[in-house]
Structures are given as C-alpha cells and as structure tokens.
Write a protein that holds these residues in place. Structure first.
Motif, mmCIF file in Angstrom:
data_model
loop_
_atom_site.group_PDB
_atom_site.id
_atom_site.type_symbol
_atom_site.label_atom_id
_atom_site.label_comp_id
_atom_site.label_asym_id
_atom_site.label_seq_id
_atom_site.Cartn_x
_atom_site.Cartn_y
_atom_site.Cartn_z
ATOM 1 N N ALA A 51 0.859 -1.185 0.000
ATOM 2 C CA ALA A 51 0.000 0.000 0.000
ATOM 3 C C ALA A 51 0.892 1.230 0.000
ATOM 4 C CB ALA A 51 -0.918 0.001 1.222
ATOM 5 N N LEU A 132 -5.569 0.281 6.383
ATOM 6 C CA LEU A 132 -4.508 -0.716 6.246
ATOM 7 C C LEU A 132 -4.794 -1.949 7.091
ATOM 8 C CD1 LEU A 132 -1.347 1.593 6.327
ATOM 9 C CD2 LEU A 132 -2.485 0.623 4.315
ATOM 10 N N GLU A 135 -7.287 -3.939 5.278
ATOM 11 C CA GLU A 135 -6.668 -4.543 4.097
ATOM 12 C C GLU A 135 -5.807 -5.739 4.478
ATOM 13 O OE1 GLU A 135 -6.890 -5.242 0.659
ATOM 14 O OE2 GLU A 135 -7.384 -3.103 0.754
ATOM 15 N N ALA A 144 3.418 -1.234 4.102
ATOM 16 C CA ALA A 144 2.787 -0.011 3.636
ATOM 17 C C ALA A 144 3.758 1.155 3.767
ATOM 18 C CB ALA A 144 1.512 0.283 4.427
ATOM 19 N N VAL A 170 1.744 -5.943 9.824
ATOM 20 C CA VAL A 170 1.965 -4.915 8.803
ATOM 21 C C VAL A 170 3.082 -3.981 9.255
ATOM 22 C CG1 VAL A 170 0.942 -3.030 7.470
ATOM 23 C CG2 VAL A 170 -0.455 -5.005 8.120
#
Length: 244
Positions: A51, A132, A135, A144, A170
C-alpha cells in the motif's frame, strides 16, 4: 477511482473502537514481538503486495507529481523478486480519503494517480491506518509506505491504530518531508511500533526518495534478502532503520 466507502475501496469515517490503547512499554513490546514473528506475506501467485499512502493536502502537488514518476521504478524494482501489486491510498480536502484497487503495472497506477489533484485540508492519517488494518485482514497486506510532511491528529490515537497493524504483521515505512520535530517523533513511533522504518527526505533531491521507495518495493516483493541484494544507498538506509 472509486470512493472508499464502496464495498472494496472507500475508507469510512473514523469510528470509536474498543481496541487496546498502546500506552506502556510492555504493550509496545508485545506489539513488536508479534510483528517480528510475521514475515512479509505473499499472495498465492508469488507477488508481493504494497500500500502506497500519501498526504494529498495543500501544497503537496510537487511531491505527488514526483511519486507519480517514482512508482514506475518501484514496480521495476520488485520485478526481479516475483513482482508487486500496489494500491494507492490518499487523503485530501474536507474529509476525503480513498484507496484504489491493487494494480499490477506502472501504467495503470500512473493513470490513476495523474487524475488526482491535491486539495487543502487537515491530515487523516488515522483513517489511512484503519484502512490498512482492514486490508491486512482482507488481502494479506504486510507492508505499507506513508509519505507526508504534517501530523494534525491525536498521537495516542495513531499509536493505537499502529498497534493494531503490528498485531496483523503490517510494517509501516514512514517517510517525512521536511524537519518538523513533532512530525518526526510521531512518524518514528509509528514505524517503531510496527517494526518498520522511518526516513526523512528532501523533495528537492528526488533521487533519494526514488531509491528509498524502490527499496521498499523490493522489500514488499522479496523481503529482507531483496534489500540486501540491492546494495544501494536507499536499501542500506532501510536495512539500518529496520535494525541492521
């Protein structure tokens, strides 16, 4: 580009959550341990997923234009490591915050980005982070990038959202334009909580940002071995920021 309150794209307005607040050293340590235990996830087709989030408020148009150009290098950088699917996330104006679908090539992403013009407004980083997290659950996102120069929100709320990203594995790569010390403090903290990386850049030195973003793309596609293989300044900076 579809608004993000559509089924697959729009970021809904922020809501109160019951997520735990990251407020003490033990909680932060748990978030970091959880993130470090999770390698970058790869979809079944072997491609990486990234992202690419940007502040599109006020006077950000020159940096946005630079990012439109650099994204082609990001795809090229990832090609040697299995390829990359990339999504643009941005906010601007009065409460507008949107995300594109994941795309597989620079031409498509460039066309999407060139249709967007920056508009004045306050930062909406919390909405980006909340997107995020969703996602990560939906598509397995594990990396990201965020590019911006300001932070006008409650730092504790951002840290809480970053903690949720850490639990989902993440990593945030926070890139700060300018030298605002408060922005640096928060951006560094968001990167630290997610076991990501923080770097400052100067838009007047576009090659520096190009190398940094290309290195992140390589990481999203091939993990740490891809960074080590690059051997350029951007990769070395990210390796150092990630803890050597």
């Amino acid at each position: 580009m579809a608004k993000t309150d559509d089924k697959n794209a729009h970021l809904p307005k922020a809501k109160e959550t019951v997520a735990p607040v990251v407020s003490d050293a033990d909680a932060v340590a748990r978030f970091l341990a959880a993130a470090r235990a999770m390698p970058p996830a790869r979809p079944a087709d072997g491609r990486g997923r990234l992202a690419f989030a940007l502040d599109a408020t006020g006077s950000r148009q020159p940096t946005w234009a630079l990012a439109c150009d650099i994204q082609a290098d990001m795809f090229a950088s990832a090609a040697a490591h299995g390829g990359l699917d990339m999504q643009i996330v941005y906010y601007r104006g009065q409460g507008e915050c949107r995300a594109s679908p994941f795309v597989t090539d620079a031409a498509t992403l460039g066309a999407l980005m060139r249709r967007i013009a920056c508009q004045g407004g306050l930062t909406q980083i919390h909405r980006v982070l909340e997107h995020l997290a969703r996602e990560a659950e939906r598509s397995g996102l594990r990396a990201a990038v965020f590019v911006g120069d300001a932070m006008e929100e409650d730092a504790a709320r951002l840290m809480e959202a970053a903690g949720q990203l850490a639990l989902r594995g993440v990593r945030l790569f926070m890139f700060q334009e300018g030298s605002d010390s408060r922005v640096e403090e928060v951006f560094r903290s968001l990167a630290d909580v997610t076991s990501g990386a923080y770097c400052r850049f100067d838009a007047r030195a576009p090659d520096e940002l190009r190398q940094l973003l290309s290195a992140v793309a390589a990481y999203a596609a091939g993990g740490r071995p891809a960074l080590i293989a690059r051997r350029d300044a951007g990769a070395r900076l990210l390796i150092a920021a990630l803890g050597g």
